[in-house]
Design an enzyme around this catalytic site. Structure first.
Site, PDB file in Angstrom:
ATOM      1  N   SER A   1     177.431 -59.731 -48.105  1.00  0.00           N
ATOM      2  CA  SER A   1     178.856 -60.080 -48.058  1.00  0.00           C
ATOM      3  C   SER A   1     179.409 -60.262 -49.464  1.00  0.00           C
ATOM      4  O   SER A   1     178.698 -60.731 -50.367  1.00  0.00           O
ATOM      5  CB  SER A   1     179.006 -61.401 -47.289  1.00  0.00           C
ATOM      6  OG  SER A   1     180.298 -61.906 -47.434  1.00  0.00           O
TER       7      SER A   1
ATOM      8  N   TYR B   1     176.483 -70.315 -46.247  1.00  0.00           N
ATOM      9  CA  TYR B   1     176.410 -68.946 -45.714  1.00  0.00           C
ATOM     10  C   TYR B   1     176.200 -67.942 -46.857  1.00  0.00           C
ATOM     11  O   TYR B   1     175.314 -67.080 -46.793  1.00  0.00           O
ATOM     12  CB  TYR B   1     177.697 -68.629 -44.939  1.00  0.00           C
ATOM     13  CG  TYR B   1     177.887 -67.167 -44.632  1.00  0.00           C
ATOM     14  CD1 TYR B   1     177.040 -66.509 -43.756  1.00  0.00           C
ATOM     15  CD2 TYR B   1     178.927 -66.437 -45.219  1.00  0.00           C
ATOM     16  CE1 TYR B   1     177.216 -65.153 -43.477  1.00  0.00           C
ATOM     17  CE2 TYR B   1     179.116 -65.100 -44.940  1.00  0.00           C
ATOM     18  CZ  TYR B   1     178.256 -64.451 -44.074  1.00  0.00           C
ATOM     19  OH  TYR B   1     178.431 -63.121 -43.813  1.00  0.00           O
TER      20      TYR B   1
ATOM     21  N   LYS C   1     172.937 -65.312 -47.918  1.00  0.00           N
ATOM     22  CA  LYS C   1     173.050 -63.863 -48.186  1.00  0.00           C
ATOM     23  C   LYS C   1     172.443 -63.524 -49.546  1.00  0.00           C
ATOM     24  O   LYS C   1     171.725 -62.526 -49.696  1.00  0.00           O
ATOM     25  CB  LYS C   1     174.518 -63.430 -48.144  1.00  0.00           C
ATOM     26  CG  LYS C   1     175.131 -63.473 -46.754  1.00  0.00           C
ATOM     27  CD  LYS C   1     174.566 -62.376 -45.885  1.00  0.00           C
ATOM     28  CE  LYS C   1     174.982 -62.508 -44.451  1.00  0.00           C
ATOM     29  NZ  LYS C   1     174.325 -61.566 -43.553  1.00  0.00           N
TER      30      LYS C   1
END
Ligand code: NAD
Ligand code: UD1
Length: 337
Positions: free
Chosen positions: A124, A148, A152
């Site tokens: 992302s 989050y 990643k």
């Protein structure tokens, strides 16, 4: 090719699945339906008139995963399974680290068992954190500002270290910008559970009358109309990016990172207007304070993907809105209603 697609029932995975089946690949979907409905897979079967295998399992379940991959013997894995809600990741960090990080390790171990050497990973643009310059290119420092995003960035590092141990291994780390839109058939699309966190699903809820008004988080940013600017990319263009990355990995070893974005930003107000035009509905909105953790602008420099993968996101914001509207008009409550 034989392709194992994790998270294949989800929003992005189901659109990649359509592309893979249309290109004649043999696919094994691994998904535990933690954030999706098996009906999305039924719809993919209808769109493509093709069949594929499904393993309803948690990717953290390494024994079952190893057995399944050893029996399916994929040439490549496309790894989309994971949890993706920023706010939730701050509240439940361990769940996010377990699913995203441990799940990815379990998957790489299963690939080792099955002798599979290639992976494409759903990363992302969130890994970049606060922009030091824009548009973001792949050399921009990686400095995620939430759990989050950190999962990643960690998975990117783990895959890179895994690939370094064998010259036969290869990986593409795809950093998505803001995927929106739906398949042009209107048969699959984004189906968030509960109150949508993201802009376009929320606007669609207002357009269908399920919610009364959109809250616009801030109109005092240093942007052309004061609202936040993002690089929205049509979900079908994003899915095509994976097909292009598969072709690239066939002829190349090592690890490459690619931004997948359109390279153009749209403001919140521009998206509201475009959706209103596409749906012929008025979208009521109210201006609210800025949302914590938001940046004013996020736009991709996607020239590496354009040049190296011979891929470009060229579907317009109008097409994204029209396709979401078609999907939501047919299935106002998503797959289950
Ligand atoms: P999604 O939630 O619709 O799809 C994820 C899929 O993974 C779901 O079908 C879910 O059931 C499955 N899953 C979750 N945990 C699992 C587990 N432990 N075992 C097996 N399956 C599991 O999300 P999406 O929007 O399709 O995103 C796909 C990937 O792309 C995610 O990794 C996400 O982080 C990444 N990504 C998404 C966006 C976005 O805006 N949607 C942006 C950047 C990156
Ligand atoms: C968010 C996540 C990002 C994730 C991406 C896709 C945050 C801080 N970032 O990105 O990590 O990769 O979703 O899942 O959560 N907006 C409104 N009203 C709304 C919703 C959004 O005004 O109800 C605005 C936002 O302030 C932003 C723009 O719309 O300016 C886009 O928001 P969103 O769709 O949530 O995407 P991102 O914030 O870019």
């Amino acid at each position: 090719m034989r392709v194992c697609l994790t998270g294949g029932a989800g929003y992005i995975g189901s659109h990649i699945l359509v592309g893979l089946l249309e290109d004649g690949h043999d696919v094994l979907v691994v998904d535990n339906f933690a954030n999706s409905s098996p009906k999305s897979l039924d719809q993919v079967r209808i769109i493509t008139r093709s069949s594929f295998e499904v393993l309803d399992q948690d990717i953290c379940n390494s024994g079952v995963l190893s057995e399944a991959l050893s029996s399916f013997r994929p040439d490549i894995v496309i790894h989309c399974a994971g949890l993706k809600a920023v706010g939730e990741s701050q509240e439940q960090p361990l769940r996010y680290y377990r699913t995203n990080v441990e799940g990815s390790i379990s998957l790489l171990e299963a690939m080792d068992q099955a002798g599979c050497q290639r992976i494409i990973f759903s990363s992302s643009a969130t890994v970049y954190g606060t922009p030091r310059y824009l548009p973001y290119d792949e050399a921009h420092p990686v400095a995620p500002v939430n759990v989050y995003g950190r999962t990643k960035a960690m998975i990117e590092d783990i895959i890179t270290d895994w690939a370094a141990t064998d010259p036969g291994r290869s990986a593409a780390l795809l950093r998505y910008f803001n995927p929106v839109g739906a398949h042009e058939s209107g048969e699959i699309g984004e189906d968030p559970k509960g109150i949508p966190n993201n802009l376009v699903p929320y606007i669609a809820d207002v357009a269908t009358g399920m919610r009364t008004e959109l809250s616009i988080f801030g109109n005092d940013y240093d942007t052309r109309d004061g609202t936040g600017v993002r690089d929205y990319i049509h979900i079908t263009d994003l899915a095509d990016g994976h097909i292009a990355a598969m072709a690239f990995l066939e002829g190349n070893q090592g690890v490459e990172t690619f931004n997948l974005g359109a390279g153009e930003g749209s403001s919140v107000l521009e998206v509201v207007k475009a959706f209103s035009r596409a749906s012929n509905q008025s979208i009521s909105y109210v201006i609210k304070p800025r949302r914590d953790g938001d940046v004013s602008e996020s736009v991709a420099n996607s020239s590496k993907a354009n040049d190296v993968l011979a891929w470009k996101a060229d579907r317009t914001l109008e097409a994204m809105c029209a396709d979401v509207w078609r999907w939501r008009s047919r299935y106002p409550r998503g797959f289950d209603g």
